[in-house]
Design a protein around this motif. Structure first.
Motif, PDB file in Angstrom:
ATOM      1  N   TYR A  15      -6.121   9.031   7.778  1.00  0.00           N
ATOM      2  CA  TYR A  15      -6.931   8.757   6.592  1.00  0.00           C
ATOM      3  C   TYR A  15      -6.166   8.821   5.272  1.00  0.00           C
ATOM      4  N   ARG A  16      -4.996   9.452   5.253  1.00  0.00           N
ATOM      5  CA  ARG A  16      -4.190   9.452   4.026  1.00  0.00           C
ATOM      6  C   ARG A  16      -2.974   8.526   4.125  1.00  0.00           C
ATOM      7  N   SER A  17      -2.802   7.879   5.247  1.00  0.00           N
ATOM      8  CA  SER A  17      -1.554   7.155   5.497  1.00  0.00           C
ATOM      9  C   SER A  17      -1.642   5.700   5.057  1.00  0.00           C
ATOM     10  N   ALA A  18      -0.520   5.200   4.529  1.00  0.00           N
ATOM     11  CA  ALA A  18      -0.397   3.783   4.187  1.00  0.00           C
ATOM     12  C   ALA A  18       0.245   2.980   5.313  1.00  0.00           C
ATOM     13  N   LEU A  19       0.631   3.637   6.400  1.00  0.00           N
ATOM     14  CA  LEU A  19       1.206   2.919   7.536  1.00  0.00           C
ATOM     15  C   LEU A  19       0.129   2.095   8.224  1.00  0.00           C
ATOM     16  N   THR A  20       0.521   0.993   8.820  1.00  0.00           N
ATOM     17  CA  THR A  20      -0.406   0.210   9.629  1.00  0.00           C
ATOM     18  C   THR A  20      -0.660   0.940  10.948  1.00  0.00           C
ATOM     19  N   ASN A  21      -1.719   0.552  11.653  1.00  0.00           N
ATOM     20  CA  ASN A  21      -1.984   1.140  12.967  1.00  0.00           C
ATOM     21  C   ASN A  21      -0.788   0.997  13.887  1.00  0.00           C
ATOM     22  N   TYR A  54       0.831  -1.203   0.000  1.00  0.00           N
ATOM     23  CA  TYR A  54       0.000   0.000   0.000  1.00  0.00           C
ATOM     24  C   TYR A  54       0.865   1.253   0.000  1.00  0.00           C
ATOM     25  N   ARG A  55       1.975   1.243   0.726  1.00  0.00           N
ATOM     26  CA  ARG A  55       2.889   2.394   0.697  1.00  0.00           C
ATOM     27  C   ARG A  55       3.447   2.600  -0.710  1.00  0.00           C
ATOM     28  N   LEU A  56       3.778   1.500  -1.374  1.00  0.00           N
ATOM     29  CA  LEU A  56       4.281   1.596  -2.745  1.00  0.00           C
ATOM     30  C   LEU A  56       3.230   2.200  -3.656  1.00  0.00           C
ATOM     31  N   TYR A  57       1.982   1.774  -3.493  1.00  0.00           N
ATOM     32  CA  TYR A  57       0.880   2.274  -4.318  1.00  0.00           C
ATOM     33  C   TYR A  57       0.680   3.777  -4.124  1.00  0.00           C
ATOM     34  N   LEU A  58       0.795   4.252  -2.876  1.00  0.00           N
ATOM     35  CA  LEU A  58       0.594   5.666  -2.570  1.00  0.00           C
ATOM     36  C   LEU A  58       1.880   6.487  -2.642  1.00  0.00           C
ATOM     37  N   HIS A  59       2.980   5.841  -3.045  1.00  0.00           N
ATOM     38  CA  HIS A  59       4.288   6.517  -3.136  1.00  0.00           C
ATOM     39  C   HIS A  59       4.703   7.117  -1.790  1.00  0.00           C
ATOM     40  N   GLN A  60       4.488   6.360  -0.723  1.00  0.00           N
ATOM     41  CA  GLN A  60       4.865   6.800   0.617  1.00  0.00           C
ATOM     42  C   GLN A  60       6.015   5.953   1.143  1.00  0.00           C
ATOM     43  N   GLN A  61       6.883   6.619   1.889  1.00  0.00           N
ATOM     44  CA  GLN A  61       8.018   5.939   2.511  1.00  0.00           C
ATOM     45  C   GLN A  61       7.834   5.936   4.024  1.00  0.00           C
ATOM     46  N   LYS A  62       8.517   5.032   4.696  1.00  0.00           N
ATOM     47  CA  LYS A  62       8.579   5.108   6.148  1.00  0.00           C
ATOM     48  C   LYS A  62       9.403   6.329   6.552  1.00  0.00           C
ATOM     49  N   PRO A  63       9.131   6.908   7.727  1.00  0.00           N
ATOM     50  CA  PRO A  63       9.958   8.030   8.188  1.00  0.00           C
ATOM     51  C   PRO A  63      11.423   7.631   8.295  1.00  0.00           C
ATOM     52  N   ARG A  64      12.296   8.577   7.996  1.00  0.00           N
ATOM     53  CA  ARG A  64      13.734   8.316   8.077  1.00  0.00           C
ATOM     54  C   ARG A  64      14.171   8.228   9.538  1.00  0.00           C
ATOM     55  N   ASP A  65      15.025   7.275   9.837  1.00  0.00           N
ATOM     56  CA  ASP A  65      15.512   7.114  11.207  1.00  0.00           C
ATOM     57  C   ASP A  65      16.303   8.327  11.674  1.00  0.00           C
TER      58      ASP A  65
END
Length: 314
Positions: free
Chosen positions: A225-231, A47-58
């Motif tokens: 509502y816009r996030s691809a991250l899991t809960n 889902y992150r790939l689909y929405l072009h979202q990355q995890k936050p940088r460490d």
């Protein structure tokens, strides 16, 4: 052999989901099935790939909060936030008339949708998708207001109201051009004390350094509502970056089944049914976004004596 069969079953499941999405009547159900499967099997990666979202940088550096940044939460055990400035049947979504009626009904925290027009005017407007809002000029917004028979509302009107009514707080749901909009919001608010009347909603943890850079605003909300991250990822990153309040969609909230971290404040939206409001309160919600529910309209919701019927999946 077992590993091969597992991978094959996963591929078959996603093929079925994709095929089902082609059928209109199946899309809502299969979308939720896809999201749950992706969360369990791939930790939300697809889902992150689909929405072009990355995890936050460490390495992301985020300023810590001042002591009073979350004072807007107040002392009441169940917080109601006026969705779209409150009882919209009175004056329409996101209008000053609706805000005034909301105050009469007992709201003190208001969510307002903010859009930045193509000619750089901040207006109180939800609109359609981001592309549509980006193309809208201020004259177009005024035409929409005329067609609905409602008064226009600029962000400057909200600032003026906040200046005259310091007990009121505003949750900002910025719909487009996030960084440009917040640059203009900063200029409109200006005053450090007044800034604490405005609660930013962030949609990506990467937005936090920009929001916190001068300490102007109140403690922000991460909204899902816009996030691809899991809960679970949202909970973990919120703790890491000192975000104390999370708003989950009602779908996400129900799926969590009350398994919420004790050190985070969880809100959900939108809720206008008092029975659903009672259920989410029982499940651990600290508050809801609503157009009509307040301690004056549904006083029994704000007592401890509530019956409980489990929420169904929505």
């Amino acid at each position: 052999m077992r590993s091969y069969l597992t991978r094959l079953l996963i591929v078959i499941q996603f093929v079925i989901i994709i095929f089902g999405l082609l059928q209109n009547e199946n899309r809502a159900f299969l979308k939720q099935l896809f999201l749950r499967s992706d969360a369990v099997l791939f930790n939300g990666s697809l889902y992150r790939l689909y929405l072009h979202q990355q995890k936050p940088r460490d390495s992301m550096l985020v300023a810590s909060h001042a002591v009073d940044d979350y004072s807007w939460l107040g002392a009441e055990p169940f917080l109601v936030i006026a969705h779209g400035l409150g009882p919209k049947l009175y004056g329409g979504d996101n209008t000053i008339k609706t805000l005034v009626k909301g105050r009469e009904r007992g709201f003190r925290v208001y969510e307002v949708d903010i859009s930045l027009t193509a000619d750089n005017v901040l207006v109180c407007y939800h609109g359609g998708d981001e592309t549509e809002i980006n193309a809208m000029r201020y004259a177009d917004y005024l035409a929409v207001c005329r067609s609905k028979g409602q008064d226009p509302c600029r962000f400057d009107d909200i600032v003026s109201y906040a200046r005259k009514n310091p007990a009121v707080s505003f949750v900002l749901d910025v719909k487009n051009r996030f960084y440009d909009a917040y640059g203009m919001i900063r200029n409109a608010v200006g005053d450090q004390n007044l800034g604490k009347s405005f609660i930013p909603q962030v949609y990506d943890f990467e937005q936090l350094p920009f929001i916190r850079k001068d300490g102007l605003f109140a403690g922000e909300i991460f909204t899902s509502y816009r996030s691809a991250l899991t809960n679970r990822q949202i909970f973990d990153y919120s703790k890491k970056y000192d975000v104390k309040v999370i708003t989950l969609t009602l779908q996400r909230f129900v799926e969590q089944k009350g398994d919420f971290p004790r050190d985070l404040v969880i809100l959900t939206h939108p809720v206008n049914d008092p029975f659903i409001a009672a259920d989410v309160k029982k499940l651990g919600a600290r508050g809801i976004y609503t157009s009509y529910i307040t301690h004056r309209s549904i006083p029994e919701l704000f007592t401890s004596a509530l019956f409980f019927t489990p929420l169904k999946q929505v």
